[in-house]
Design an enzyme around this catalytic site. Sequence first.
Site, short mmCIF file in Angstrom:
data_model
loop_
_atom_site.label_atom_id
_atom_site.label_comp_id
_atom_site.label_asym_id
_atom_site.label_seq_id
_atom_site.Cartn_x
_atom_site.Cartn_y
_atom_site.Cartn_z
N LYS A 49 -63.21 87.39 20.17
CA LYS A 49 -64.48 86.74 20.47
C LYS A 49 -65.31 86.60 19.19
O LYS A 49 -65.91 85.55 18.93
CB LYS A 49 -65.24 87.54 21.54
N GLN A 93 -68.18 94.25 27.15
CA GLN A 93 -66.73 94.18 27.38
C GLN A 93 -66.31 95.15 28.49
O GLN A 93 -66.61 96.33 28.42
CB GLN A 93 -65.99 94.49 26.06
N ASP A 116 -71.52 85.98 30.32
CA ASP A 116 -70.30 86.36 31.04
C ASP A 116 -70.36 85.89 32.50
O ASP A 116 -69.34 85.84 33.18
CB ASP A 116 -70.19 87.90 31.02
#
Length: 291
Positions: A49, A93, A116
């Site tokens: 990322k 994450q 997200d």
Amino acid sequence: MELIDGNKTAADIVAELKAEVAALPGRKPCIALVRVGDDPASVSYVKKKEKTAAEIGIESRIILPPISITQDELFNILDDLNADPTVDGILVQAPLPKHIDEVAVFRRVSAAKDVDGFNTINLGKVAQEDDTGFVACTPAGIMELLARSGTDLKGKHVVVLGRSLIVGKPVALLALQKKTGANGTVTICHSGTSNLPAITRQADVLIAAIGRPEFVTADMVKPGAVVIDVGINRVPDASKKTGYRLTGDVHFPSVSPLCSKITPVPGGVGPMTVAMLMKNTVKAYHLATAS
Ligand code: NDP
């Protein structure tokens, strides 16, 4: 059979974003990447990322709390990032350590920075067909792959295997939306579904997201179907240096000859997830700078 190339589609999206970001005046978009502990898969996902953000010109801020961090301490980090006007997007994450409530963390991220797409507000906006929110990256990537490979869901029976909050449920809602490219007739299957193969065999578009290696076999697929394989499973393989190989939820060798289109694993949905995260970050930047 046509292979839907996620690497190429993701590279196209990255190139489009790079051009868009290069043309922005003033500060560049910024994503905060929060990784708790050192889980090897999480380390490699966050690295990917960070690398993709750099390629586009998105700034990334990496925050690496130890595995022992308490939920309240993590909330404090998120509250600071939520309040920081130079941060557009926040990604925590997953998976998080067991002592931390993952859903509570997803809710703590401000909806306006939830790139997200796991915050309750953003999931709700998908149901309400409100495009001002953020769609979770994997489902958004699946829809983008379908659109860019010329698969219109209108009038099609879309069968989704799996009902997780991060893939199955949101992708089913997206396929159901009353908008161009979507408008599918959607069935969701899960571990409580009876006679699953009879349902999957009806699918014009089959989206497999169950986390079981090579679960979908040829007898479960209608000839001519479009198959999207979301699964990323590590299967022990002594012939590989790593000791494992990656496989999807679909038995590719037997299913692919039947399909009109199929995504490979790796190189299908996986690369799209990171590309869509970047797209959401640029969207968050635009929403923040417009307000
Ligand atoms: P989850 O484990 O959260 O959910 C799996 C779903 O599949 C559940 O709804 C479960 O049913 C259902 N299921 C499991 N076994 C069966 C079965 N035998 N028959 C019918 N249904 C079953 O998985 P995720 O959604 O998080 O992930 C799915 C896969 O996608 C994984 O391989 C994961 O690695 C991959 N993935 C890939 C991403 C990418 O970027 N390409 C991103 C995210 C995930 P129930 O609800 O009843 O338990």
